[in-house]
Design an enzyme around this catalytic site. Structure first.
Site, PDB file in Angstrom:
ATOM      1  N   SER A  64       0.830  -1.215   0.000  1.00 47.52           N
ATOM      2  CA  SER A  64       0.000   0.000   0.000  1.00 47.52           C
ATOM      3  C   SER A  64       0.858   1.257   0.000  1.00 47.52           C
ATOM      4  O   SER A  64       0.574   2.211  -0.735  1.00 47.52           O
ATOM      5  CB  SER A  64      -0.949  -0.008   1.200  1.00 47.52           C
ATOM      6  OG  SER A  64      -0.247  -0.145   2.419  1.00 47.52           O
TER       7      SER A  64
ATOM      8  N   HIS B 247      -1.868  -8.755   2.166  1.00 44.21           N
ATOM      9  CA  HIS B 247      -1.581  -7.472   2.821  1.00 44.21           C
ATOM     10  C   HIS B 247      -2.690  -7.173   3.827  1.00 44.21           C
ATOM     11  O   HIS B 247      -2.751  -7.798   4.880  1.00 44.21           O
ATOM     12  CB  HIS B 247      -1.447  -6.381   1.767  1.00 44.21           C
ATOM     13  CG  HIS B 247      -0.851  -5.100   2.254  1.00 44.21           C
ATOM     14  ND1 HIS B 247      -0.280  -4.943   3.487  1.00 44.21           N
ATOM     15  CD2 HIS B 247      -0.758  -3.866   1.664  1.00 44.21           C
ATOM     16  CE1 HIS B 247       0.161  -3.716   3.639  1.00 44.21           C
ATOM     17  NE2 HIS B 247      -0.127  -3.033   2.558  1.00 44.21           N
TER      18      HIS B 247
ATOM     19  N   HIS C 148       6.781 -12.456   8.967  1.00 47.16           N
ATOM     20  CA  HIS C 148       6.794 -11.110   8.381  1.00 47.16           C
ATOM     21  C   HIS C 148       7.947 -11.030   7.405  1.00 47.16           C
ATOM     22  O   HIS C 148       8.992 -11.660   7.597  1.00 47.16           O
ATOM     23  CB  HIS C 148       6.941 -10.042   9.468  1.00 47.16           C
ATOM     24  CG  HIS C 148       6.706  -8.650   8.984  1.00 47.16           C
ATOM     25  ND1 HIS C 148       7.699  -7.885   8.411  1.00 47.16           N
ATOM     26  CD2 HIS C 148       5.586  -7.883   8.974  1.00 47.16           C
ATOM     27  CE1 HIS C 148       7.201  -6.707   8.068  1.00 47.16           C
ATOM     28  NE2 HIS C 148       5.926  -6.673   8.402  1.00 47.16           N
TER      29      HIS C 148
ATOM     30  N   ARG D 166       3.789  -3.905  17.172  1.00 45.72           N
ATOM     31  CA  ARG D 166       2.376  -3.548  17.036  1.00 45.72           C
ATOM     32  C   ARG D 166       1.496  -4.631  17.667  1.00 45.72           C
ATOM     33  O   ARG D 166       0.433  -4.344  18.232  1.00 45.72           O
ATOM     34  CB  ARG D 166       2.018  -3.336  15.567  1.00 45.72           C
ATOM     35  CG  ARG D 166       2.803  -2.210  14.908  1.00 45.72           C
ATOM     36  CD  ARG D 166       2.561  -2.159  13.408  1.00 45.72           C
ATOM     37  NE  ARG D 166       2.976  -3.395  12.759  1.00 45.72           N
ATOM     38  CZ  ARG D 166       2.750  -3.688  11.472  1.00 45.72           C
ATOM     39  NH1 ARG D 166       2.095  -2.820  10.703  1.00 45.72           N
ATOM     40  NH2 ARG D 166       3.165  -4.830  10.964  1.00 45.72           N
TER      41      ARG D 166
ATOM     42  N   ASP E  53      -1.349  -8.465  12.481  1.00 46.04           N
ATOM     43  CA  ASP E  53      -2.642  -9.036  12.093  1.00 46.04           C
ATOM     44  C   ASP E  53      -3.089 -10.159  13.020  1.00 46.04           C
ATOM     45  O   ASP E  53      -4.269 -10.510  13.034  1.00 46.04           O
ATOM     46  CB  ASP E  53      -2.565  -9.575  10.661  1.00 46.04           C
ATOM     47  CG  ASP E  53      -2.264  -8.484   9.656  1.00 46.04           C
ATOM     48  OD1 ASP E  53      -2.951  -7.452   9.697  1.00 46.04           O
ATOM     49  OD2 ASP E  53      -1.343  -8.655   8.839  1.00 46.04           O
TER      50      ASP E  53
END
Length: 464
Positions: free
Chosen positions: A270, A300, A346, A355, A401
């Protein structure tokens, strides 16, 4: 803004100018645009100096496997808002997520950082004052209305059209009123490109809650859209438009969610797409719409949806309070079935995603007894060893995620198809801040060289 070099320990090394700026708070009594106008000439000189000193130096080798492997690890972009270290995780303008949580202004009665402050940091490298963040909230609220024809576009979309497709449509249509497109048509000087780009970027971010709220209510039947409250912050208004504004914990979650999802270096799909399309001097609305189309992919932004689907299937099969052995068996069955464990691994990180950690700490504070959260924690203690044993991942640790969907579900947002829209609202902060600086620094059109398989074979045959 400042160029980042790496030592052998992979720690960021900043120029003296950058260190002075990045360690400071924003000067009082200036707006974001006024401060940006002061910083641009300084940074132009800084970039000029870096290019003069280092412009002819090799940054690293390029091997054929990188070309076939999706350019993985290939140094090819300047992205100033954030840098991702394989071991340390993300830093926003040199600051870690815990530092941002500590230093950025907060809403009255809140504990999580306001995204308004994070945007100021991404644009300037400085921590804004509480007053500056409050003014930014008011500015975005004043810009938040979307054109009537955009409302009609969204209202005419069938509820079966994916929310991300609707999101991209609406953002693309905002191009109709682009300040940059008009200024370019009127012959604005290249040196002034950043001004209308800034205005478009502010309008873009400001209008996203209204777009997201309208999509959510149209698709999932949540009733009429309330008005933006000019006295509330960005995240509070977003939560209200989604129907959760009365839940203080959900509002706090939105503040944290937008902050940690805002930017993740420039090479992800993105971010890179927004920069690439923006390099053609497409306005920020067109550039970010392209970003959204990349974010909508299952590799993504859709990943958090896949994680939650996998978790709920596991819970349905082995029960809400399953033993570690039952979880292990389910994970092994997933791998032996030719599937991946979603939310783990990742492309860059080689440790637990900070995160993920930030969201886990939020859950421990606000929902420690939630069954799905307990399952997520159980998986965290089990999956890495299994992935290492199976040889399935260089990084067996969870990414962002692996956790976000569980938090949203806990507060009643169970519509998984919508999760990537929230990711998109967040990612606008990083894409927009970089577009502003690309215009200010005169970044050129991106045009890398491509090769065919035949050309590569010939190249090495000729060298033999």
């Amino acid at each position: 803004m400042a160029s980042i070099l790496r030592t052998s320990r992979t720690r960021p090394v900043w120029s003296a100018l950058a260190r002075a700026r990045f360690s400071s708070t924003a000067p009082k009594n200036t707006t974001l645009k006024e401060r940006l106008a002061e910083l641009i000439p300084i940074e132009l000189e800084n970039v000029k100096r870096v290019r003069a000193e280092h412009g002819k130096k090799a940054f690293g080798p390029v091997i054929v496997d990188q070309l076939y492997g999706g350019m993985r690890g290939l140094p090819a972009l300047i992205w100033d808002g954030s840098v991702l270290d394989a071991d340390e995780g993300i830093r926003f303008r040199g600051k870690t997520i815990p530092e941002c949580q500590e230093l950025l202004p907060k809403a009255p009665g809140g504990e999580e950082p306001l995204p308004e402050g994070l945007f100021w940091l991404l644009v300037t490298g400085e921590i804004p004052t509480q007053e500056q963040v409050t003014e930014l909230s008011k500015d975005w609220a004043a810009r938040s209305a979307i054109p009537e024809f955009v409302e009609e576009i969204l209202d005419r979309c069938p509820p079966t059209l994916h929310p991300m497709s609707q999101f991209s449509l609406a953002v693309t249509a905002l191009n109709h009123n682009s300040a940059f497109a008009k200024a370019y048509q009127d012959g604005v000087s290249k040196k002034e490109y950043w001004g209308p780009t800034f205005e478009d970027s502010m309008d873009l971010i400001a209008k996203l809650p209204n777009i997201a709220g309208r999509i959510y209510r149209n698709v999932f039947g949540q009733g009429k859209l309330p008005a933006i409250d000019p006295a509330k912050d960005y995240s509070h208004n977003l939560a209200t438009l989604l129907g959760f504004g009365d839940n203080h914990a959900f509002v706090e979650l939105m503040r944290l969610y937008i902050t940690i999802h805002s930017d993740h270096e420039g090479g992800n799909v993105s971010a890179h797409t927004g920069k690439l399309v923006g390099s053609a001097l497409s306005d920020p609305f067109l550039a970010f719409a392209a970003s959204l189309n990349g974010l909508a992919g299952p590799l993504h932004g859709l990943a958090n949806q896949e994680v939650l689907t996998w978790l709920t299937k596991m819970q349905a099969k082995i029960g809400a309070n399953a033993s570690n052995e039952a979880v292990k068996e389910y994970v092994w069955a997933t791998l032996k079935g030719g599937q991946v464990v979603p939310g783990y691994g990742h492309a860059v990180l080689r440790k637990t995603d900070p995160r993920y950690t930030a969201q886990r700490e939020f859950a421990l504070k606000h929902l420690p007894d939630d069954p799905l959260f307990k399952l997520v924690g159980q998986i965290y203690n089990i999956v890495p060893d299994i992935l290492l044993e199976a040889g399935k991942a260089k990084n067996p640790w969870p990414n962002v995620d692996a956790h976000s969907g569980v938090l949203l579900t806990h507060y009643g947002m169970t519509q998984m198809q919508f999760y990537t829209v929230l990711f998109g609202v967040s990612r606008a902060f990083g894409v927009a801040s970089q577009l502003i600086w690309d215009r200010a620094l005169g970044a050129p059109l991106e045009r890398p060289k491509s090769y065919s398989t035949q050309a590569i074979e010939k190249m090495f045959k000729d060298k033999a």
